[in-house]
Design an enzyme around this catalytic site. Structure first.
Site, PDB file in Angstrom:
ATOM      1  N   GLU A  19       0.875  -1.170   0.000  1.00 28.89           N
ATOM      2  CA  GLU A  19       0.000   0.000   0.000  1.00 28.89           C
ATOM      3  C   GLU A  19       0.916   1.224   0.000  1.00 28.89           C
ATOM      4  OE1 GLU A  19      -2.458   0.811   3.444  1.00 28.89           O
ATOM      5  OE2 GLU A  19      -3.601   2.343   2.380  1.00 28.89           O
ATOM      6  N   LYS A  41      -0.989  21.277 -10.073  1.00 28.66           N
ATOM      7  CA  LYS A  41      -0.281  22.139 -11.034  1.00 28.66           C
ATOM      8  C   LYS A  41       0.507  21.296 -12.043  1.00 28.66           C
ATOM      9  CE  LYS A  41       0.046  26.166  -8.132  1.00 28.66           C
ATOM     10  NZ  LYS A  41       0.606  26.573  -6.873  1.00 28.66           N
ATOM     11  N   ASP A  94      -1.609  12.626  -2.721  1.00 34.06           N
ATOM     12  CA  ASP A  94      -1.649  14.073  -2.978  1.00 34.06           C
ATOM     13  C   ASP A  94      -1.805  14.280  -4.487  1.00 34.06           C
ATOM     14  OD1 ASP A  94      -1.149  14.756  -0.235  1.00 34.06           O
ATOM     15  OD2 ASP A  94       0.893  14.044  -0.560  1.00 34.06           O
ATOM     16  N   ASP A 134     -10.569  10.708  -4.751  1.00 33.97           N
ATOM     17  CA  ASP A 134     -11.706  11.633  -4.803  1.00 33.97           C
ATOM     18  C   ASP A 134     -11.522  12.624  -5.956  1.00 33.97           C
ATOM     19  OD1 ASP A 134      -9.501  12.572  -3.231  1.00 33.97           O
ATOM     20  OD2 ASP A 134     -10.679  14.365  -2.832  1.00 33.97           O
ATOM     21  N   ASP A 182       5.062   4.648   3.638  1.00 31.70           N
ATOM     22  CA  ASP A 182       4.813   6.090   3.763  1.00 31.70           C
ATOM     23  C   ASP A 182       6.090   6.723   4.313  1.00 31.70           C
ATOM     24  OD1 ASP A 182       1.895   7.791   3.859  1.00 31.70           O
ATOM     25  OD2 ASP A 182       3.601   8.769   4.836  1.00 31.70           O
TER      26      ASP A 182
HETATM   27  C1  LIG Z   1      -3.296  12.491   1.350  1.00 26.33           C
HETATM   28  S1  LIG Z   1      -2.414  11.349   2.329  1.00 26.33           S
HETATM   29  C2  LIG Z   1      -3.331   9.815   2.054  1.00 26.33           C
HETATM   30  C3  LIG Z   1      -3.042   8.790   3.104  1.00 26.33           C
HETATM   31  C4  LIG Z   1      -3.902   7.518   3.032  1.00 26.33           C
HETATM   32  N1  LIG Z   1      -3.684   6.796   1.801  1.00 26.33           N
HETATM   33  C5  LIG Z   1      -5.371   7.821   3.212  1.00 26.33           C
HETATM   34  O1  LIG Z   1      -6.122   7.685   2.248  1.00 26.33           O
HETATM   35  O2  LIG Z   1      -5.761   8.172   4.340  1.00 26.33           O
HETATM   36  C6  LIG Z   1      -0.961  11.122   1.356  1.00 26.33           C
HETATM   37  C7  LIG Z   1       0.136  10.329   2.068  1.00 26.33           C
HETATM   38  O3  LIG Z   1       1.213  10.145   1.157  1.00 26.33           O
HETATM   39  C8  LIG Z   1       2.444  10.235   1.851  1.00 26.33           C
HETATM   40  N2  LIG Z   1       3.445  10.562   0.825  1.00 26.33           N
HETATM   41  C9  LIG Z   1       3.384  11.592  -0.052  1.00 26.33           C
HETATM   42  N3  LIG Z   1       4.437  11.551  -0.882  1.00 26.33           N
HETATM   43  C10 LIG Z   1       5.168  10.466  -0.521  1.00 26.33           C
HETATM   44  C11 LIG Z   1       6.376   9.899  -1.011  1.00 26.33           C
HETATM   45  N4  LIG Z   1       7.021  10.430  -2.040  1.00 26.33           N
HETATM   46  N5  LIG Z   1       6.864   8.794  -0.403  1.00 26.33           N
HETATM   47  C12 LIG Z   1       6.213   8.250   0.655  1.00 26.33           C
HETATM   48  N6  LIG Z   1       5.063   8.743   1.159  1.00 26.33           N
HETATM   49  C13 LIG Z   1       4.545   9.839   0.567  1.00 26.33           C
HETATM   50  C14 LIG Z   1       2.195  11.298   2.893  1.00 26.33           C
HETATM   51  O4  LIG Z   1       3.094  11.199   3.976  1.00 26.33           O
HETATM   52  C15 LIG Z   1       0.745  11.018   3.289  1.00 26.33           C
HETATM   53  O5  LIG Z   1       0.678  10.150   4.399  1.00 26.33           O
END
Ligand SMILES: C[S@@+](CC[C@H](N)C(=O)[O-])C[C@H]1O[C@@H](n2cnc3c(N)ncnc32)[C@H](O)[C@@H]1O
Length: 232
Positions: free
Chosen positions: A60, A138, A134, A170, A85
């Site tokens: 995941e 942009k 995320d 979403d 993560d």
């Molecule tokens: C918007 S949150 C979504 C978390 C989870 N999937 C949820 O739906 O609740 C995005 C997650 O991606 C992680 N993340 C973003 N870029 C990352 C990267 N390059 N490597 C590892 N984790 C990353 C962030 O730390 C964050 O926990």
């Protein structure tokens, strides 16, 4: 505010002690450390060194609190699950739940997804889930989107031939971007559904709701899901 910082520090201290968490303290390193500080070369050896079985592994990516990792692990005891993560305090929640539930088929890797080839061997992974990453809206940030072609190339390498990627989102722009990016890469789209909760779910596990998903639903946003596989 001070309480929030204290709580975060507490989670970081605790995550360092959890037996199912493997961390890479320096981004350039290629090895992971367990709670005892032992350095482990897990690339290609997760089943042998961590799970002690030969079960298929699901990753995941950007797992946050590891909601899919833990919920799927409880449903499928004959499969192994690794949440990835970069943020320790987020991983903390999932890792702790897994320990409390006695789930031995769960691990977490605190690494950057950009570096997964350092930590997973070719064909070591059976399936990938990505939920609510995320969106980086942009154009100039396209290369940070987790379904940009450079990420897809890495997923293709760690996945077994025919291994699938599940994607729940979403944001419609990022959802359409992922569909188009996967198709442009040459992947086969196995399933595509906008607004999944407007009809019976295709698979029971789509009902698992992540931390971010619950917030998006509370905000009235629709949830979308697609699944694709690499043709190689
Ligand atoms: C918007 S949150 C979504 C978390 C989870 N999937 C949820 O739906 O609740 C995005 C997650 O991606 C992680 N993340 C973003 N870029 C990352 C990267 N390059 N490597 C590892 N984790 C990353 C962030 O730390 C964050 O926990």
């Amino acid at each position: 505010m001070a309480g929030g910082r204290k709580n975060k520090r507490k989670k970081i201290a605790e995550v360092n002690t959890l037996p199912n968490v493997f961390q890479c303290p320096e981004y350039h390193e290629t090895q992971l450390y367990d709670a005892s500080g032992q350095r482990l070369d897990l690339k290609g050896h997760w089943n042998e060194l961590v799970f002690k079985n030969n079960n298929p592994i699901t990753l995941e990516l950007a797992c946050g609190k590891g909601d899919y990792t833990v919920a799927l692990a409880a449903r499928y005891p004959d499969r192994n699950f690794i949440g990835v993560d970069i943020k320790g305090p987020r991983i903390h929640a999932g890792a702790k739940h897994a320990v409390e539930q006695g789930l031995h088929n769960v691990a977490f890797a605190r690494i950057k997804i950009q570096n997964i080839l350092n930590f997973f061997g070719t064909g070591e992974i059976d399936e990938i889930w990505i939920t609510f990453p995320d969106p980086y809206p942009k154009d100039r940030h396209e290369k940070h989107r987790l379904t940009y072609k450079e990420f897809l190339a890495k997923y293709e390498q760690v996945l077994k031939p025919g291994g699938v990627v599940n994607f729940k989102m979403d944001d419609m722009d990022m959802f359409h971007y992922t569909r188009d990016s996967a198709l442009a890469y040459g992947c086969e789209m196995l399933y595509y559904q906008e607004d999944i909760y407007s009809a019976p779910l295709e698979r029971e596990e789509l009902s698992i709701k992540t931390f971010y998903e619950k917030q998006h639903i509370a905000d009235g946003r629709t949830i979308n899901y697609l699944r694709f596989r690499f043709k190689s």
